[in-house]
Design a protein around this motif. Structure first.
Motif, mmCIF file in Angstrom:
data_model
loop_
_atom_site.group_PDB
_atom_site.id
_atom_site.type_symbol
_atom_site.label_atom_id
_atom_site.label_comp_id
_atom_site.label_asym_id
_atom_site.label_seq_id
_atom_site.Cartn_x
_atom_site.Cartn_y
_atom_site.Cartn_z
ATOM 1 N N TRP A 212 39.826 33.304 42.490
ATOM 2 C CA TRP A 212 38.556 33.775 41.681
ATOM 3 C C TRP A 212 38.982 35.014 40.883
ATOM 4 O O TRP A 212 38.579 35.083 39.677
ATOM 5 N N LYS B 121 31.515 39.344 41.542
ATOM 6 C CA LYS B 121 32.545 39.355 42.265
ATOM 7 C C LYS B 121 32.595 38.319 43.388
ATOM 8 O O LYS B 121 31.564 37.379 43.434
ATOM 9 N N TYR B 122 33.624 38.124 44.019
ATOM 10 C CA TYR B 122 33.803 37.129 44.867
ATOM 11 C C TYR B 122 32.542 36.922 45.930
ATOM 12 O O TYR B 122 32.088 35.767 46.000
ATOM 13 N N LYS B 123 32.387 37.969 46.579
ATOM 14 C CA LYS B 123 31.407 37.921 47.715
ATOM 15 C C LYS B 123 29.924 37.691 47.316
ATOM 16 O O LYS B 123 29.283 37.155 47.830
ATOM 17 N N GLN B 124 29.647 37.867 45.768
ATOM 18 C CA GLN B 124 28.333 37.489 45.202
ATOM 19 C C GLN B 124 28.377 35.936 45.095
ATOM 20 O O GLN B 124 27.154 35.321 45.068
ATOM 21 N N PHE C 53 29.132 33.818 47.039
ATOM 22 C CA PHE C 53 28.732 33.196 48.440
ATOM 23 C C PHE C 53 27.749 33.738 49.227
ATOM 24 O O PHE C 53 27.662 35.112 49.716
ATOM 25 N N GLN D 163 26.716 28.933 46.649
ATOM 26 C CA GLN D 163 27.302 29.581 45.294
ATOM 27 C C GLN D 163 26.251 29.754 44.318
ATOM 28 O O GLN D 163 25.207 28.609 44.138
ATOM 29 N N SER E 37 39.840 30.375 46.539
ATOM 30 C CA SER E 37 40.025 31.530 47.249
ATOM 31 C C SER E 37 39.614 33.024 46.615
ATOM 32 O O SER E 37 39.428 32.623 45.308
ATOM 33 N N LEU E 38 39.788 34.039 47.266
ATOM 34 C CA LEU E 38 39.745 35.215 46.442
ATOM 35 C C LEU E 38 40.409 35.469 45.518
ATOM 36 O O LEU E 38 40.239 35.947 44.325
ATOM 37 N N VAL F 166 28.683 27.096 52.582
ATOM 38 C CA VAL F 166 28.868 27.892 51.586
ATOM 39 C C VAL F 166 27.980 27.744 50.487
ATOM 40 O O VAL F 166 27.739 26.438 50.258
#
Length: 97
Positions: free
Chosen positions: A40, A91-94, A96, A11, A36-37, A9
């Protein structure tokens, strides 16, 4: 920009964002890497509240409405609010890559 690696991971958060998360929420880089999502989303919601708290108006011409471009020239945000806003935008996926 600091990259924190935890397993596979990575960040990408600025130093200012990392410092903000540490000061406001007591989160270490390692803890951030394991969020976790849902966690976040809660942080983003709290940051949105901070952004709102830190936003203020200069003297406003009462004839202006939100539809007038000049209305937003009177809206300002503190540095704390700006950093919070930058976290809200992530956003969360940004986080990782």
């Amino acid at each position: 920009m600091i990259s924190v690696y935890e397993g596979n991971v990575m960040q990408n958060l600025s130093e200012a964002q990392l410092e903000f998360l540490k000061l406001e929420f007591g989160l270490t880089e390692k803890e951030i890497s394991k969020l976790s999502l849902d966690e976040w989303h809660k942080i983003r919601e709290k940051c949105a509240d901070i952004e709102i708290e830190e936003t203020y108006l200069d003297e406003l011409d009462e004839s202006l409405t939100e539809d007038d471009d000049e209305f937003y020239d009177c809206v300002h945000c503190t540095e704390r609010g700006e950093i919070a806003a930058s976290i809200v935008d992530l956003k969360y996926k940004q986080l990782f890559v």
